[in-house]
Write an enzyme that holds these catalytic residues in place. Sequence first.
Site, PDB file in Angstrom:
ATOM      1  CG  HIS A  29      -1.813   1.091   1.404  1.00 52.43           C
ATOM      2  ND1 HIS A  29      -1.698   2.028   2.412  1.00 52.43           N
ATOM      3  CD2 HIS A  29      -2.899   1.456   0.675  1.00 52.43           C
ATOM      4  CE1 HIS A  29      -2.669   2.904   2.311  1.00 52.43           C
ATOM      5  NE2 HIS A  29      -3.418   2.589   1.267  1.00 52.43           N
ATOM      6  CD  GLU A  56      -2.686   2.023  -3.224  1.00 53.01           C
ATOM      7  OE1 GLU A  56      -1.993   2.256  -2.222  1.00 53.01           O
ATOM      8  OE2 GLU A  56      -3.829   2.468  -3.377  1.00 53.01           O
ATOM      9  CG  HIS A  71      -3.164   9.038  -0.397  1.00 52.97           C
ATOM     10  ND1 HIS A  71      -3.839   9.948   0.396  1.00 52.97           N
ATOM     11  CD2 HIS A  71      -3.940   7.931  -0.443  1.00 52.97           C
ATOM     12  CE1 HIS A  71      -4.958   9.404   0.829  1.00 52.97           C
ATOM     13  NE2 HIS A  71      -5.051   8.179   0.329  1.00 52.97           N
TER      14      HIS A  71
HETATM   15  O1  G3P Z   1      -6.684   1.909  -2.491  1.00 53.60           O
HETATM   16  C1  G3P Z   1      -6.812   1.116  -1.367  1.00 53.60           C
HETATM   17  C2  G3P Z   1      -6.611   2.021  -0.249  1.00 53.60           C
HETATM   18  O2  G3P Z   1      -5.404   2.633  -0.560  1.00 53.60           O
HETATM   19  C3  G3P Z   1      -7.692   3.035  -0.158  1.00 53.60           C
HETATM   20  O3  G3P Z   1      -7.380   4.015   0.714  1.00 53.60           O
HETATM   21  O4  G3P Z   1      -6.927   6.351   1.055  1.00 53.60           O
HETATM   22  O5  G3P Z   1      -5.060   4.754   1.145  1.00 53.60           O
HETATM   23  O6  G3P Z   1      -6.101   5.331  -1.020  1.00 53.60           O
HETATM   24  P1  G3P Z   1      -6.316   5.156   0.446  1.00 53.60           P
HETATM   25 CA    CA Z   2      -5.170   3.933  -2.654  1.00 62.60          CA
END
Ligand code: G3P
Ligand code: CA
Length: 304
Positions: A29, A56, A71
Amino acid sequence: MRLEFAIAVILLATVTGSAQYTRKTVVAHRGASAYAPEHTLAAYKLAIEMGADYVEQDLAVTRDGILICLHDASLERTTNVEELFPDRVSTQTIEGKTRKAWLANDFTLAEIKRLDAGSWFDKKFSGEKVPTFDEAIALIRGKAGIFPELKTPEIYAGRNVNFEDMVAAALDKNGLRGPKADPKTPVILQTFGKETARNLAKMKIGVPVVWLVEYENRPKTQEEVRGWKGIVQGFGPTKRIVFENPDFVKWAHADGMTVTPYTFRESDVLKSGFRNVNEEMAHFLYRLGVDAVFTDNPDKFPRK
Ligand code: G3P
Ligand code: CA
């Protein structure tokens, strides 16, 4: 395809919910973001070294139309933009909240490349840059899959940005979709935007799409889950949805859709008796039956 292989693929698809994943899968992540500044090449490199199946990216678009990995819609949390460009602040409404912000879409790539994206996390990462999507792909390709999110699409309304077309063009340019797509670099797209998910389906994007589900928007019945069949290939629910309603996984799998909950991090384990993030991920993967997890701690993934 040989018969035995075809049967194996069908069986695997039944077990995992879809042929999109071939085993229980770890998605790093924002990179290995527990240990390195999110969405920097340092975080992506570390994720690969820790064995991530996918890395990601959250995607944003610069003023001059370049996809970058970031992000937030704005730059101030993870860079020194406030110091370098004090006069470029504006009042923005982002995800329903109005505040002062340095919106990434107001800056060119050349300006963004002047920013330090590492020091906010730890001085030892000083000099890390905001990567472009192309730079992220160049680093990751052949070593892991990529899992880009079309982030805060509502930001671009009225700004002459076609986010979906830009992502499609980037995948084409890098040979990551279509019959000649690089099999060593699988791609899964994700979005919280219902309209974005539907647009990707309409344009036959050609790679799996995961709809990210906030708790307030969760489908509460099997019929509601089934309504997404043919539009997306999987769900990315906040982990509380699955914890409270394990049937969510069965409902998704019944229609061949995967479940990849977010976000598993050592610093935010559900307060339900898990001693650590490793134990929490193991519960979701092997007891609740999810297919994959988004985690800041890919090194803690409980591979069997
Ligand atoms: O994309 C999965 C997760 O990352 C969603 O939350 O806010 O970290 O993008 P965020
Ligand atoms: Ca995300």
